[in-house]
Design a protein around this motif. Structure first.
Motif, PDB file in Angstrom:
ATOM      1  N   ASN A   1       1.808  -0.996   0.286  1.00  0.00           N
ATOM      2  CA  ASN A   1      -0.232  -0.318   0.352  1.00  0.00           C
ATOM      3  C   ASN A   1       0.537   1.213   0.260  1.00  0.00           C
ATOM      4  O   ASN A   1       0.431   2.216  -0.312  1.00  0.00           O
ATOM      5  CB  ASN A   1      -1.124   0.300   1.644  1.00  0.00           C
ATOM      6  N   GLY A   2       1.792   1.355   0.758  1.00  0.00           N
ATOM      7  CA  GLY A   2       3.148   2.491   0.866  1.00  0.00           C
ATOM      8  C   GLY A   2       3.807   2.835  -0.402  1.00  0.00           C
ATOM      9  O   GLY A   2       3.551   3.618  -1.151  1.00  0.00           O
ATOM     10  N   CYS A   3       4.044   1.760  -1.287  1.00  0.00           N
ATOM     11  CA  CYS A   3       4.549   1.581  -2.478  1.00  0.00           C
ATOM     12  C   CYS A   3       3.420   1.931  -3.651  1.00  0.00           C
ATOM     13  O   CYS A   3       3.061   3.307  -4.399  1.00  0.00           O
ATOM     14  CB  CYS A   3       5.406   0.256  -3.091  1.00  0.00           C
ATOM     15  N   ARG A   4       2.097   2.309  -3.446  1.00  0.00           N
ATOM     16  CA  ARG A   4       1.117   2.621  -4.293  1.00  0.00           C
ATOM     17  C   ARG A   4       0.774   3.811  -4.397  1.00  0.00           C
ATOM     18  O   ARG A   4       0.507   4.644  -5.169  1.00  0.00           O
ATOM     19  CB  ARG A   4      -0.188   1.547  -4.055  1.00  0.00           C
ATOM     20  N   SER A   5       1.208   3.735  -2.884  1.00  0.00           N
ATOM     21  CA  SER A   5       0.546   5.286  -2.672  1.00  0.00           C
ATOM     22  C   SER A   5       1.556   6.445  -3.092  1.00  0.00           C
ATOM     23  O   SER A   5       1.678   7.310  -3.849  1.00  0.00           O
ATOM     24  CB  SER A   5       0.645   5.644  -0.874  1.00  0.00           C
ATOM     25  N   ILE A   6       3.342   6.459  -3.090  1.00  0.00           N
ATOM     26  CA  ILE A   6       3.747   6.700  -3.487  1.00  0.00           C
ATOM     27  C   ILE A   6       3.860   7.278  -5.032  1.00  0.00           C
ATOM     28  O   ILE A   6       4.381   7.578  -5.522  1.00  0.00           O
ATOM     29  CB  ILE A   6       5.361   6.764  -3.197  1.00  0.00           C
ATOM     30  N   LEU A   7       3.834   5.755  -5.942  1.00  0.00           N
ATOM     31  CA  LEU A   7       3.711   5.640  -6.911  1.00  0.00           C
ATOM     32  C   LEU A   7       2.504   6.950  -7.009  1.00  0.00           C
ATOM     33  O   LEU A   7       2.249   7.686  -8.839  1.00  0.00           O
ATOM     34  CB  LEU A   7       3.367   4.257  -7.337  1.00  0.00           C
ATOM     35  N   ASN A   8       1.790   6.887  -6.939  1.00  0.00           N
ATOM     36  CA  ASN A   8       0.337   7.310  -7.338  1.00  0.00           C
ATOM     37  C   ASN A   8       0.354   8.716  -6.580  1.00  0.00           C
ATOM     38  O   ASN A   8       0.205   9.391  -7.341  1.00  0.00           O
ATOM     39  CB  ASN A   8      -1.170   7.301  -6.900  1.00  0.00           C
ATOM     40  N   THR A   9       1.017   9.143  -5.606  1.00  0.00           N
ATOM     41  CA  THR A   9       1.957  10.671  -5.787  1.00  0.00           C
ATOM     42  C   THR A   9       2.332  10.815  -6.860  1.00  0.00           C
ATOM     43  O   THR A   9       2.473  12.466  -7.155  1.00  0.00           O
ATOM     44  CB  THR A   9       2.410  10.551  -4.044  1.00  0.00           C
ATOM     45  N   MET A  10       3.160  10.574  -7.090  1.00  0.00           N
ATOM     46  CA  MET A  10       4.424  10.778  -8.358  1.00  0.00           C
ATOM     47  C   MET A  10       4.171  10.662  -9.700  1.00  0.00           C
ATOM     48  O   MET A  10       4.234  12.024 -10.351  1.00  0.00           O
ATOM     49  CB  MET A  10       5.769   9.659  -8.851  1.00  0.00           C
ATOM     50  N   ALA A  11       2.443   9.871  -9.336  1.00  0.00           N
ATOM     51  CA  ALA A  11       1.844  10.401 -11.219  1.00  0.00           C
ATOM     52  C   ALA A  11       1.079  11.686 -11.304  1.00  0.00           C
ATOM     53  O   ALA A  11       1.129  12.458 -11.933  1.00  0.00           O
ATOM     54  CB  ALA A  11       0.873   9.083 -10.948  1.00  0.00           C
ATOM     55  N   SER A  12       1.072  11.537 -10.398  1.00  0.00           N
ATOM     56  CA  SER A  12       0.026  13.286  -9.867  1.00  0.00           C
ATOM     57  C   SER A  12       0.930  13.691 -10.093  1.00  0.00           C
ATOM     58  O   SER A  12       0.401  15.017 -10.420  1.00  0.00           O
ATOM     59  CB  SER A  12      -0.809  12.868  -8.633  1.00  0.00           C
ATOM     60  N   SER A  13       2.068  14.060  -9.904  1.00  0.00           N
ATOM     61  CA  SER A  13       2.974  15.365  -9.626  1.00  0.00           C
ATOM     62  C   SER A  13       3.670  15.570 -11.219  1.00  0.00           C
ATOM     63  O   SER A  13       3.304  16.784 -11.430  1.00  0.00           O
ATOM     64  CB  SER A  13       3.712  15.182  -8.486  1.00  0.00           C
ATOM     65  N   LEU A  14       3.668  14.432 -12.380  1.00  0.00           N
ATOM     66  CA  LEU A  14       4.204  14.831 -13.041  1.00  0.00           C
ATOM     67  C   LEU A  14       2.790  14.722 -14.209  1.00  0.00           C
ATOM     68  O   LEU A  14       2.935  15.737 -14.607  1.00  0.00           O
ATOM     69  CB  LEU A  14       4.100  12.766 -14.031  1.00  0.00           C
ATOM     70  N   VAL A  15       1.734  14.336 -13.662  1.00  0.00           N
ATOM     71  CA  VAL A  15       0.176  15.216 -14.579  1.00  0.00           C
ATOM     72  C   VAL A  15       0.752  16.847 -14.385  1.00  0.00           C
ATOM     73  O   VAL A  15       0.143  17.875 -14.796  1.00  0.00           O
ATOM     74  CB  VAL A  15      -1.096  14.487 -14.084  1.00  0.00           C
ATOM     75  N   LEU A  16       0.448  16.605 -13.341  1.00  0.00           N
ATOM     76  CA  LEU A  16       0.818  18.472 -12.685  1.00  0.00           C
ATOM     77  C   LEU A  16       1.757  19.485 -13.687  1.00  0.00           C
ATOM     78  O   LEU A  16       1.058  20.310 -13.575  1.00  0.00           O
ATOM     79  CB  LEU A  16       0.545  18.369 -11.370  1.00  0.00           C
ATOM     80  N   LEU A  17       3.089  18.950 -13.768  1.00  0.00           N
ATOM     81  CA  LEU A  17       3.997  19.079 -14.214  1.00  0.00           C
ATOM     82  C   LEU A  17       4.387  19.116 -16.059  1.00  0.00           C
ATOM     83  O   LEU A  17       3.889  19.981 -16.236  1.00  0.00           O
ATOM     84  CB  LEU A  17       5.234  18.320 -14.037  1.00  0.00           C
ATOM     85  N   LEU A  18       2.966  18.303 -16.144  1.00  0.00           N
ATOM     86  CA  LEU A  18       2.877  18.458 -17.771  1.00  0.00           C
ATOM     87  C   LEU A  18       1.707  19.780 -18.298  1.00  0.00           C
ATOM     88  O   LEU A  18       1.925  20.087 -19.322  1.00  0.00           O
ATOM     89  CB  LEU A  18       2.236  17.194 -18.682  1.00  0.00           C
ATOM     90  N   GLN A  19       1.088  19.992 -17.292  1.00  0.00           N
ATOM     91  CA  GLN A  19      -0.043  20.807 -17.377  1.00  0.00           C
ATOM     92  C   GLN A  19       0.461  21.715 -18.131  1.00  0.00           C
ATOM     93  O   GLN A  19       0.112  22.628 -17.955  1.00  0.00           O
ATOM     94  CB  GLN A  19      -1.447  20.792 -16.098  1.00  0.00           C
ATOM     95  N   PHE A  20       1.564  22.496 -15.952  1.00  0.00           N
ATOM     96  CA  PHE A  20       2.318  23.752 -16.630  1.00  0.00           C
ATOM     97  C   PHE A  20       3.273  23.750 -16.820  1.00  0.00           C
ATOM     98  O   PHE A  20       4.279  24.674 -17.682  1.00  0.00           O
ATOM     99  CB  PHE A  20       2.818  23.971 -15.538  1.00  0.00           C
ATOM    100  N   LEU A  21       3.687  22.255 -17.812  1.00  0.00           N
ATOM    101  CA  LEU A  21       4.943  22.704 -18.676  1.00  0.00           C
ATOM    102  C   LEU A  21       4.827  23.712 -19.575  1.00  0.00           C
ATOM    103  O   LEU A  21       6.018  24.231 -20.217  1.00  0.00           O
ATOM    104  CB  LEU A  21       5.489  20.978 -19.198  1.00  0.00           C
ATOM    105  N   PRO A  22       4.084  23.875 -21.099  1.00  0.00           N
ATOM    106  CA  PRO A  22       3.834  24.532 -21.536  1.00  0.00           C
ATOM    107  C   PRO A  22       4.411  26.316 -21.006  1.00  0.00           C
ATOM    108  O   PRO A  22       4.807  27.066 -21.439  1.00  0.00           O
ATOM    109  CB  PRO A  22       2.365  24.395 -22.552  1.00  0.00           C
ATOM    110  N   VAL A  23       4.092  26.296 -19.677  1.00  0.00           N
ATOM    111  CA  VAL A  23       3.465  27.905 -19.142  1.00  0.00           C
ATOM    112  C   VAL A  23       5.215  27.600 -18.727  1.00  0.00           C
ATOM    113  O   VAL A  23       6.239  28.970 -18.956  1.00  0.00           O
ATOM    114  CB  VAL A  23       2.871  27.650 -17.688  1.00  0.00           C
ATOM    115  N   ILE A  24       5.756  26.789 -18.319  1.00  0.00           N
ATOM    116  CA  ILE A  24       7.400  27.136 -18.215  1.00  0.00           C
ATOM    117  C   ILE A  24       7.618  27.526 -18.805  1.00  0.00           C
ATOM    118  O   ILE A  24       9.220  28.061 -18.902  1.00  0.00           O
ATOM    119  CB  ILE A  24       7.778  25.280 -16.860  1.00  0.00           C
ATOM    120  N   ILE A  25       7.968  26.236 -20.180  1.00  0.00           N
ATOM    121  CA  ILE A  25       8.445  27.128 -21.307  1.00  0.00           C
ATOM    122  C   ILE A  25       8.207  28.411 -21.637  1.00  0.00           C
ATOM    123  O   ILE A  25       9.492  28.652 -22.386  1.00  0.00           O
ATOM    124  CB  ILE A  25       8.072  25.956 -22.601  1.00  0.00           C
TER     125      ILE A  25
END
Length: 451
Positions: A1-25
């Motif tokens: 469960n702990g590993c799944r939680s970490i993976l979910n958090t990382m996935a959420s962060s990556l999605v957030l980063l991809l959403q803001f990537l055009p703005v950052i660029i």
């Protein structure tokens, strides 16, 4: 469960980063654009020839180098030897033009200041003699980090001439005296085209002949006047390396890529400077060909040929690709070892040879140059360029005869690289048993024994 939680958090962060990537660029692109605009840069693609192959030659690596006037003869760019070889004139990075006496012993060498192109005394805003800034001239290093060059002057090209061929108002000092006067013609990066008189005495004077081309706006000043040569008919030709960047930022002119250099001509009859060729990439050193029919002009890694009769640039370069970025060029009647032969000596800046050249790599990638120049301080740009000592010698047809080099690859007894004693020479001048090495980069004049 702990590993799944970490993976979910990382996935959420990556999605957030991809959403803001055009703005950052977009933000980064705006910041790069603003930085380049502040520096006056707008890099474009420019054409460079294929890299030449260069045979191994490290002859200068083990040659003893004498450093003359270290800390005083700052960044000597050009040398002119008198016909009797009793003295050499040099242009320095602190604005001075000096006369160097040339005895055989380095301990007996002495030099005398003729003029400083920025004026004999340079003051701060108070105009008070206690606020003199002369001592700051040339102390900002080759990148002019104290921003004094434009005030002190930066003489580059130098040519010895006769005053009567330049000055229509010249009259001998004594009546019925037809003896002419030797003068120096100076191309100063900031102060323009200058004549220096009384060059053998102690009361030398400057005469400004031109600060702009005849059709330039009245308030325009030369940005980077560089080389000078006189033809037998008395016409003086000058190179202007860039109309966009000053000498203190000359590498920006290279990395910007725009061909804004010009070939200029001064005629005694008119007393003005006129354009004879333009859109030259990095117009630098200039020499009269041995047959006196053309001018050879260093342009980046090429040497161009300008026909004096047709007043046209030859479509085929005299040299298509030198093994380094070019600086000054001289028509010589001897090889560096003293053997008599008509040839041309071309001093080389950064290496341009197989297997790799950074300049060649980025020439068609303006986006890389844009990122590099927006992030890296100018002095660090200079530091990124490999240092060597290099002179290329060409015959009258533009065929490479030899190079003299110290590649900086030699090692000491501990296996450490020895480095280069006199890097980035701007030209080499034979004087007696020696070769004098000028350099815009070194705070001294160097010389080595002929071999």
């Amino acid at each position: 469960n702990g590993c799944r939680s970490i993976l979910n958090t990382m996935a959420s962060s990556l999605v957030l980063l991809l959403q803001f990537l055009p703005v950052i660029i977009s933000i980064c692109a705006v910041l790069v654009y603003l930085r380049l605009s502040a520096l006056g840069l707008s890099p474009i693609t420019f054409d460079l020839p294929d890299l030449p192959t260069l045979e191994a030659d490290n002859r200068l690596a083990n040659v003893a180098v004498e450093k003359i006037g270290e800390g005083d003869l700052l960044y000597p760019e050009t040398l002119v030897l008198t016909p009797d070889e009793q003295c050499v004139f040099a242009t320095l990075g602190d604005g001075r033009i000096v006369r160097i006496e040339t005895p055989k012993s380095a301990a007996e060498l002495a030099w005398h200041t003729l003029v400083r192109t920025g004026g004999p005394k340079i003051y701060g805003k108070s105009k008070d003699a206690t606020d003199r800034e002369d001592s700051k001239c040339g102390r900002g290093g080759p990148a002019d980090e104290n921003n004094m060059e434009a005030k002190c002057g930066r003489p580059l090209g130098l040519w010895m001439s006769s005053r009567a061929s330049i000055d229509p108002d010249f009259k001998p000092k004594r009546q019925n005296d037809d003896i002419d006067e030797d003068v120096l013609l100076v191309a100063d990066a900031y102060k323009g085209f200058i004549m220096v008189t009384d060059i053998y005495g102690n009361e030398s004077k400057m005469h400004t002949l031109a600060t702009r081309e005849n059709t330039d706006p009245p308030d325009h000043k030369f940005s980077l006047l560089n080389g000078v040569v006189q033809t037998p008919n008395g016409h003086v030709y000058l190179t202007e390396t860039s109309q966009k960047f000053q000498r203190r930022r000359i590498f920006y002119a290279v990395m910007d890529g725009g061909p804004t250099g010009r070939l200029l001509r001064y005629r005694r009859e008119t007393g003005v400077v006129e354009v004879v060729a333009e859109k030259i990439f990095m117009a630098n050193g200039i020499a009269l060909s041995h047959d006196e029919k053309s001018l050879l002009i260093v342009s980046g890694v090429r040497i161009l040929r300008f026909d004096l009769e047709s007043e046209m640039m030859d479509p085929t370069p005299f040299v298509e690709a030198m093994p380094g970025t070019g600086d000054n060029i001289k028509a010589m009647d001897q090889l560096p070892n003293g053997k008599k032969m008509k040839c041309y000596w071309a001093a080389l800046g950064g290496p341009y040879r197989k297997p790799f050249s950074l300049l060649k790599f980025v020439s068609d990638k303006p986006w890389i140059r844009s990122l590099l120049l927006s992030i890296v301080p100018y002095r660090k740009v200079i530091d990124l360029i490999p240092k060597w000592t290099a002179l290329a010698v060409y015959d009258e047809e533009g065929v490479l005869i030899e190079t003299l080099r110290d590649d900086g690859t030699m090692q000491d007894e501990n296996g450490e690289k020895k480095g280069v004693s006199a890097p980035w020479i701007s030209e080499m001048e034979p004087v007696g048993d020696y070769l004098y090495l000028a350099s815009w980069y070194n705070p001294f004049l160097a010389r080595i024994k002929k071999h």
